[in-house]
Design an enzyme around this catalytic site. Structure first.
Site, PDB file in Angstrom:
ATOM      1  N   ARG A 254       0.833  -1.209   0.000  1.00  0.00           N
ATOM      2  CA  ARG A 254       0.000   0.000   0.000  1.00  0.00           C
ATOM      3  C   ARG A 254       0.869   1.262   0.000  1.00  0.00           C
ATOM      4  O   ARG A 254       0.549   2.264  -0.665  1.00  0.00           O
ATOM      5  CB  ARG A 254      -0.902  -0.024   1.235  1.00  0.00           C
ATOM      6  CG  ARG A 254      -1.908   1.101   1.307  1.00  0.00           C
ATOM      7  CD  ARG A 254      -2.840   0.881   2.486  1.00  0.00           C
ATOM      8  NE  ARG A 254      -3.645   2.056   2.745  1.00  0.00           N
ATOM      9  CZ  ARG A 254      -3.951   2.492   3.956  1.00  0.00           C
ATOM     10  NH1 ARG A 254      -3.527   1.834   5.021  1.00  0.00           N
ATOM     11  NH2 ARG A 254      -4.700   3.551   4.112  1.00  0.00           N
TER      12      ARG A 254
ATOM     13  N   HIS B  84       0.582   4.349  -2.657  1.00  0.00           N
ATOM     14  CA  HIS B  84       0.319   5.715  -2.231  1.00  0.00           C
ATOM     15  C   HIS B  84       1.486   6.637  -2.566  1.00  0.00           C
ATOM     16  O   HIS B  84       1.280   7.824  -2.844  1.00  0.00           O
ATOM     17  CB  HIS B  84       0.009   5.754  -0.744  1.00  0.00           C
ATOM     18  CG  HIS B  84      -1.349   5.217  -0.402  1.00  0.00           C
ATOM     19  ND1 HIS B  84      -1.990   5.501   0.795  1.00  0.00           N
ATOM     20  CD2 HIS B  84      -2.203   4.424  -1.099  1.00  0.00           C
ATOM     21  CE1 HIS B  84      -3.171   4.899   0.805  1.00  0.00           C
ATOM     22  NE2 HIS B  84      -3.312   4.240  -0.324  1.00  0.00           N
TER      23      HIS B  84
ATOM     24  N   HIS C 231      -6.071  -5.812  -3.007  1.00  0.00           N
ATOM     25  CA  HIS C 231      -6.957  -5.936  -1.843  1.00  0.00           C
ATOM     26  C   HIS C 231      -7.178  -7.388  -1.436  1.00  0.00           C
ATOM     27  O   HIS C 231      -7.922  -7.651  -0.493  1.00  0.00           O
ATOM     28  CB  HIS C 231      -8.311  -5.278  -2.140  1.00  0.00           C
ATOM     29  CG  HIS C 231      -8.249  -3.787  -2.193  1.00  0.00           C
ATOM     30  ND1 HIS C 231      -9.324  -2.998  -2.567  1.00  0.00           N
ATOM     31  CD2 HIS C 231      -7.235  -2.916  -1.911  1.00  0.00           C
ATOM     32  CE1 HIS C 231      -8.972  -1.723  -2.523  1.00  0.00           C
ATOM     33  NE2 HIS C 231      -7.713  -1.656  -2.127  1.00  0.00           N
ATOM     34  N   THR C 232      -6.522  -8.309  -2.110  1.00  0.00           N
ATOM     35  CA  THR C 232      -6.632  -9.706  -1.708  1.00  0.00           C
ATOM     36  C   THR C 232      -5.845 -10.003  -0.432  1.00  0.00           C
ATOM     37  O   THR C 232      -6.014 -11.061   0.170  1.00  0.00           O
ATOM     38  CB  THR C 232      -6.152 -10.644  -2.840  1.00  0.00           C
ATOM     39  OG1 THR C 232      -6.500 -12.008  -2.521  1.00  0.00           O
ATOM     40  CG2 THR C 232      -4.648 -10.561  -3.046  1.00  0.00           C
TER      41      THR C 232
ATOM     42  N   GLU D 230       3.125  13.633   3.747  1.00  0.00           N
ATOM     43  CA  GLU D 230       2.198  12.603   3.257  1.00  0.00           C
ATOM     44  C   GLU D 230       1.994  11.491   4.282  1.00  0.00           C
ATOM     45  O   GLU D 230       0.884  10.989   4.466  1.00  0.00           O
ATOM     46  CB  GLU D 230       2.732  11.972   1.965  1.00  0.00           C
ATOM     47  CG  GLU D 230       2.772  12.879   0.771  1.00  0.00           C
ATOM     48  CD  GLU D 230       3.557  12.248  -0.372  1.00  0.00           C
ATOM     49  OE1 GLU D 230       3.434  11.021  -0.587  1.00  0.00           O
ATOM     50  OE2 GLU D 230       4.310  12.980  -1.052  1.00  0.00           O
TER      51      GLU D 230
ATOM     52  N   VAL E 242       1.147  10.023  -5.531  1.00  0.00           N
ATOM     53  CA  VAL E 242       1.363  11.403  -5.076  1.00  0.00           C
ATOM     54  C   VAL E 242       2.781  11.812  -5.464  1.00  0.00           C
ATOM     55  O   VAL E 242       3.753  11.267  -4.964  1.00  0.00           O
ATOM     56  CB  VAL E 242       1.174  11.529  -3.547  1.00  0.00           C
ATOM     57  CG1 VAL E 242       1.409  12.971  -3.101  1.00  0.00           C
ATOM     58  CG2 VAL E 242      -0.206  11.057  -3.140  1.00  0.00           C
TER      59      VAL E 242
ATOM     60  N   SER F 125       8.425   9.951  -1.421  1.00  0.00           N
ATOM     61  CA  SER F 125       7.984  11.087  -0.593  1.00  0.00           C
ATOM     62  C   SER F 125       7.078  10.657   0.557  1.00  0.00           C
ATOM     63  O   SER F 125       6.966  11.374   1.554  1.00  0.00           O
ATOM     64  CB  SER F 125       7.277  12.140  -1.454  1.00  0.00           C
ATOM     65  OG  SER F 125       6.215  11.571  -2.198  1.00  0.00           O
TER      66      SER F 125
ATOM     67  N   ASN G 218      -3.210   7.842   5.264  1.00  0.00           N
ATOM     68  CA  ASN G 218      -2.048   6.991   5.549  1.00  0.00           C
ATOM     69  C   ASN G 218      -1.904   6.632   7.024  1.00  0.00           C
ATOM     70  O   ASN G 218      -0.938   5.969   7.409  1.00  0.00           O
ATOM     71  CB  ASN G 218      -0.767   7.678   5.062  1.00  0.00           C
ATOM     72  CG  ASN G 218      -0.690   7.737   3.551  1.00  0.00           C
ATOM     73  OD1 ASN G 218      -1.141   6.822   2.864  1.00  0.00           O
ATOM     74  ND2 ASN G 218      -0.124   8.816   3.021  1.00  0.00           N
TER      75      ASN G 218
END
Length: 317
Positions: free
Chosen positions: A51, A55, A183-184, A77, A59, A65, A83
């Protein structure tokens, strides 16, 4: 706009597999050792690492970053609301990998590349298969929490909204559906989907696109609208990287609105059905989509820097 796209494409073309073969031959092995040490202690940490890479790339591009800590009045961030559920232990994995790399080959391997490598190692660990990661990213110096709101897809997005966000990053709807398969693995907290369970609309307490039996199960896990329990995103295989996520969507068991919406048009539904019946095709396309995503907005050559501390730009170290 065309010039900007051309510049980004040129930067992405400079990424290559084996980038550190001469300058830091054990780079990928050292990152994998840091991941292996962490996953022995926390078996689901790979979901957070995957993840983080998503993310980070969405961004300002894949520039590390997301790893920069808030400082001097700036909220980075890392501390943006979206987050906050990424565990600190996941950031520590990157810190540990960076420490090993700095000891072996100082100032060579970027934090952005560490994230790309450790995301790959996470997918492979849970059964998604190993794939080669082109490297050569350099680290960005700017990290603003305010950048996350318009760039990272939300759990309640529709198919059109998801498609637009991914298109803004140069990714197709097909790649969006493929990357949603992340998402598994992993868990999520009740607030991310609670609105599907209580007071959904004036005519329905529960989202009618949610399987009723699954809805009851989720209500048992999240008994009130204020619940903050952890729930598996893909209950049949919380720690298995496979195609059961897509099988669940076909049974109206997509946990998020952004999951279930993937069958809202015939073309999108056809891809979900393909992945649901053919795990090998899903895993192959997921690897290819990860490589594509890993090239979003990259800094290469003389752009950016190689941070010695992933939590702070060089001038702040």
């Amino acid at each position: 706009m065309a010039l900007c796209s051309l510049t980004r494409a040129s930067a992405a073309s400079k990424l290559r597999v084996g980038f550190y073969a001469q300058t830091c031959p054990r780079a990928e092995a050292l990152v994998r050792e840091a991941f292996d040490d962490a996953v022995r202690k926390t078996d689901d940490i790979g979901a957070d690492l995957l993840r983080m890479h998503f993310h980070d790339c969405f961004v300002r591009g894949c520039d590390g970053s997301i790893l920069i800590a808030s400082a001097n009045g700036n909220t980075a961030e890392k501390d943006a609301d979206i987050n906050q559920t990424i565990e600190e232990e996941a950031f520590q994995v990157v810190d540990n990998a960076k420490a090993s790399l700095e000891a072996a080959c100082p100032g060579v391997v970027s934090c952005a590349d560490i994230l790309a490598y450790v995301a790959r190692d996470s997918v492979a660990h849970y059964g998604g298969g190993f794939y080669d990661v082109p490297a050569g990213r350099r680290d960005g110096r700017i990290s603003l929490a305010t950048d996350t709101s318009e760039n990272i897809p939300r759990h309640n997005f529709t198919l059109d909204q998801l498609t637009r966000v991914f298109a803004s990053k140069g990714l197709t709807q097909s790649e969006m559906i493929t990357l949603s398969g992340a998402h598994t693995i992993g868990i999520v907290h009740c607030p991310s989907f609670i609105k599907r369970l209580y007071n959904f609309s004036s005519s329905s307490g529960v989202d009618p696109t949610l399987d009723p039996t699954y809805a009851v199960h989720l209500q048992q896990q999240c008994p009130t609208e204020e619940s903050n329990t952890e729930v598996p995103m893909d209950p049949p295989s919380e720690l298995g990287f496979d195609n059961s996520y897509y099988q669940g969507i076909l049974r109206n068991r997509g946990l998020f609105t952004s999951d279930q919406t993937l069958v809202s048009t015939p073309a999108a539904a056809a891809q979900v059905k393909l992945f649901a019946r053919n795990s090998a095709v899903f895993k192959s396309r997921f690897a290819a989509a990860m490589v594509r995503m890993g090239s979003i907005g990259v800094l290469t050559g003389s752009n950016g820097e190689i941070r010695s501390n992933c939590r702070a730009p060089t001038e702040s170290n």
